[in-house]
Write a protein that holds these residues in place. Structure first.
Motif, mmCIF file in Angstrom:
data_model
loop_
_atom_site.group_PDB
_atom_site.id
_atom_site.type_symbol
_atom_site.label_atom_id
_atom_site.label_comp_id
_atom_site.label_asym_id
_atom_site.label_seq_id
_atom_site.Cartn_x
_atom_site.Cartn_y
_atom_site.Cartn_z
ATOM 1 N N ASP A 7 46.387 38.751 44.487
ATOM 2 C CA ASP A 7 46.207 39.534 43.270
ATOM 3 C C ASP A 7 45.077 38.938 42.441
ATOM 4 N N PHE A 8 44.069 39.744 42.168
ATOM 5 C CA PHE A 8 42.884 39.243 41.466
ATOM 6 C C PHE A 8 42.853 39.696 39.997
ATOM 7 N N GLU A 9 43.950 40.276 39.544
ATOM 8 C CA GLU A 9 43.961 40.886 38.208
ATOM 9 C C GLU A 9 43.437 39.963 37.109
ATOM 10 N N SER A 10 43.924 38.720 37.099
ATOM 11 C CA SER A 10 43.564 37.810 36.002
ATOM 12 C C SER A 10 42.102 37.362 36.062
ATOM 13 N N CYS A 11 41.443 37.586 37.200
ATOM 14 C CA CYS A 11 40.054 37.120 37.356
ATOM 15 C C CYS A 11 39.041 38.259 37.393
ATOM 16 N N GLN A 12 39.495 39.474 37.158
ATOM 17 C CA GLN A 12 38.580 40.624 37.206
ATOM 18 C C GLN A 12 37.337 40.386 36.361
ATOM 19 N N PRO A 13 36.203 40.916 36.830
ATOM 20 C CA PRO A 13 34.930 40.651 36.168
ATOM 21 C C PRO A 13 34.881 41.016 34.680
ATOM 22 N N VAL A 17 38.386 34.838 31.483
ATOM 23 C CA VAL A 17 39.310 34.122 32.352
ATOM 24 C C VAL A 17 39.212 32.626 32.059
ATOM 25 N N SER A 18 40.375 31.973 32.046
ATOM 26 C CA SER A 18 40.376 30.536 31.776
ATOM 27 C C SER A 18 40.049 29.780 33.058
ATOM 28 N N ASN A 19 39.642 28.539 32.882
ATOM 29 C CA ASN A 19 39.344 27.694 34.022
ATOM 30 C C ASN A 19 40.592 27.465 34.885
ATOM 31 N N LYS A 23 41.057 28.393 38.756
ATOM 32 C CA LYS A 23 41.442 27.355 39.719
ATOM 33 C C LYS A 23 42.638 27.815 40.549
ATOM 34 N N GLU A 24 43.606 28.416 39.861
ATOM 35 C CA GLU A 24 44.825 28.858 40.547
ATOM 36 C C GLU A 24 44.506 29.940 41.587
ATOM 37 N N THR A 25 43.761 30.958 41.158
ATOM 38 C CA THR A 25 43.405 32.038 42.092
ATOM 39 C C THR A 25 42.456 31.510 43.166
ATOM 40 N N GLY A 26 41.522 30.668 42.743
ATOM 41 C CA GLY A 26 40.568 30.090 43.691
ATOM 42 C C GLY A 26 41.265 29.364 44.821
ATOM 43 N N LYS A 27 42.303 28.618 44.495
ATOM 44 C CA LYS A 27 43.037 27.874 45.532
ATOM 45 C C LYS A 27 43.702 28.821 46.519
ATOM 46 N N LEU A 28 44.236 29.931 46.010
ATOM 47 C CA LEU A 28 44.854 30.922 46.909
ATOM 48 C C LEU A 28 43.815 31.513 47.853
ATOM 49 N N LEU A 141 30.640 37.730 42.162
ATOM 50 C CA LEU A 141 30.331 36.516 41.405
ATOM 51 C C LEU A 141 31.604 35.857 40.870
ATOM 52 N N ARG A 142 32.600 36.686 40.521
ATOM 53 C CA ARG A 142 33.884 36.111 40.083
ATOM 54 C C ARG A 142 34.595 35.404 41.243
ATOM 55 N N ILE A 143 34.509 36.020 42.415
ATOM 56 C CA ILE A 143 35.141 35.403 43.597
ATOM 57 C C ILE A 143 34.462 34.061 43.890
ATOM 58 N N LEU A 144 33.125 34.073 43.857
ATOM 59 C CA LEU A 144 32.387 32.836 44.139
ATOM 60 C C LEU A 144 32.679 31.759 43.099
ATOM 61 N N LYS A 145 32.844 32.206 41.844
ATOM 62 C CA LYS A 145 33.167 31.249 40.780
ATOM 63 C C LYS A 145 34.563 30.654 41.024
ATOM 64 N N ALA A 146 35.527 31.523 41.329
ATOM 65 C CA ALA A 146 36.899 31.046 41.568
ATOM 66 C C ALA A 146 36.928 30.068 42.745
#
Ligand SMILES: O=C(O)CCC(=O)C(=O)O
Ligand SMILES: [Fe+2]
Length: 323
Positions: A7-13, A17-19, A23-28, A141-146
């Protein structure tokens, strides 16, 4: 095995979004991309409406007679344009991938370069694809950032900075809309609609329809069906990210087969391929938190452009040989 759904809801462009959240979504994402190599992204922020608009605009091109489409044949310098099925494709002795495509590379959106848009075949194709690609770019870019944050890179923006020229000259990212038409009577059915390959990109985003046929090989030997899930975007990594992460993240082989009993169904998909800027060295080891500041010097640097153009030319020549 079912591919992971994230689920990418919290990281949508379009949201702050907080760091911690990144980090949490990035790890998944990292976990899924290091094992399956493919995942379903839900709540990506790309609306059903814009997907439909893009599909309809592309259909205007595909529906045109072949000689009209061939006027926009892919330019081998920019890799933009129509990639057709030639009559030779129908040769029963040499069945090739049964598909057609239209490519829009980054340069098409750079006003200093541009491309020959098929305005006469699909009047709103240029504007619809430009805004569709903007949405994809922001998501990428959000995915790459995460991923950068989740990996604890010394510079968490390393990946986003490496994609600074997306949609400009100097970067080869782009959209490819695909149409796999029904196989006509009397034509020896090719068993593959799209041959086995890995993507070359850093990341790829793929939207498939409900027809099915996409298969991925997670173990490198056996193929598994990727079941379409409505309102999700498929995310996978390509060779570039595999290089960068020294094989920790896996660029998995995939293909599209003709599903049995569905030979008469047209399949549609859209892939957005995110490439690093042309001059970026893709075999440069990453620098993580706690590593020394000085980056390792690579002996045989491979730039993103070198790699991608090499692969494109190879694919082009292989196709030409099959004709
Ligand atoms: O059409 C599909 O589902 C797959 C397309 C693909 O893998 C590609 O274009 O690289
Ligand atoms: Fe692919």
């Amino acid at each position: 095995t079912m591919l992971p759904v994230i689920d990418f809801e919290s990281c949508q462009p379009n949201v702050d979004v907080s760091n911690e959240q990144l980090k949490e979504t990035g790890k998944l994402l990292i976990d899924a991309l290091s094992t399956a190599g493919f995942l379903y992204l839900k709540n990506s922020g790309i609306s059903r409406k814009s997907i439909e608009a893009m599909r309809n605009a592309a259909e205007g091109i595909f529906a045109a007679p072949v000689e009209e489409k061939e006027k926009y044949a892919m330019d081998p310098k920019t890799f933009c344009g129509y990639v057709g099925m030639t009559s030779e494709n129908l040769d029963p002795e040499h069945p090739t991938d049964y598909k057609e495509a239209f490519h829009i590379a980054s340069v098409a959106l750079d006003p200093t370069v541009g491309m020959k848009w098929p305005h006469d075949l699909s009047p709103d194709f240029a504007s619809v694809s430009a805004s569709f690609m903007e949405e994809y770019k922001a998501l990428s870019l959000r995915i790459l950032k995460a991923i950068g944050v989740g990996m604890k890179l010394k510079d968490p923006d390393y990946f986003t900075k490496a994609h600074n020229f997306m949609h400009k000259q100097g970067n080869m990212s782009g959209l490819r809309v695909l149409r796999y038409p029904p196989v006509p009577e009397g034509v020896k059915t090719p068993d593959q609609r799209l041959g086995e390959h890995t993507d070359w990109a850093s990341i790829s985003l793929l939207i498939v329809d409900q027809v099915g046929g996409l298969q991925v090989s997670i173990d490198g030997e056996n193929y598994e069906e990727v079941q379409p899930i409505e309102d999700t975007v498929l995310l996978n990594i390509g060779d570039t990210m595999q290089f960068w992460t020294n094989g920790k993240m896996k660029s998995k082989k995939h293909r599209v087969i003709l599903p049995k009993g569905r030979e008469k169904m047209t399949r549609r998909s859209m892939g957005y391929f995110v490439h690093a800027d042309n001059e970026v060295v893709i075999n440069q080891p990453l620098v993580y938190e706690g590593d020394p500041d000085v980056a390792e010097v690579v002996k045989n640097p491979i730039t993103s452009q070198e790699y991608v153009v090499g692969k494109l030319n190879e694919a082009h020549n292989l196709t030409a040989k099959a004709y």
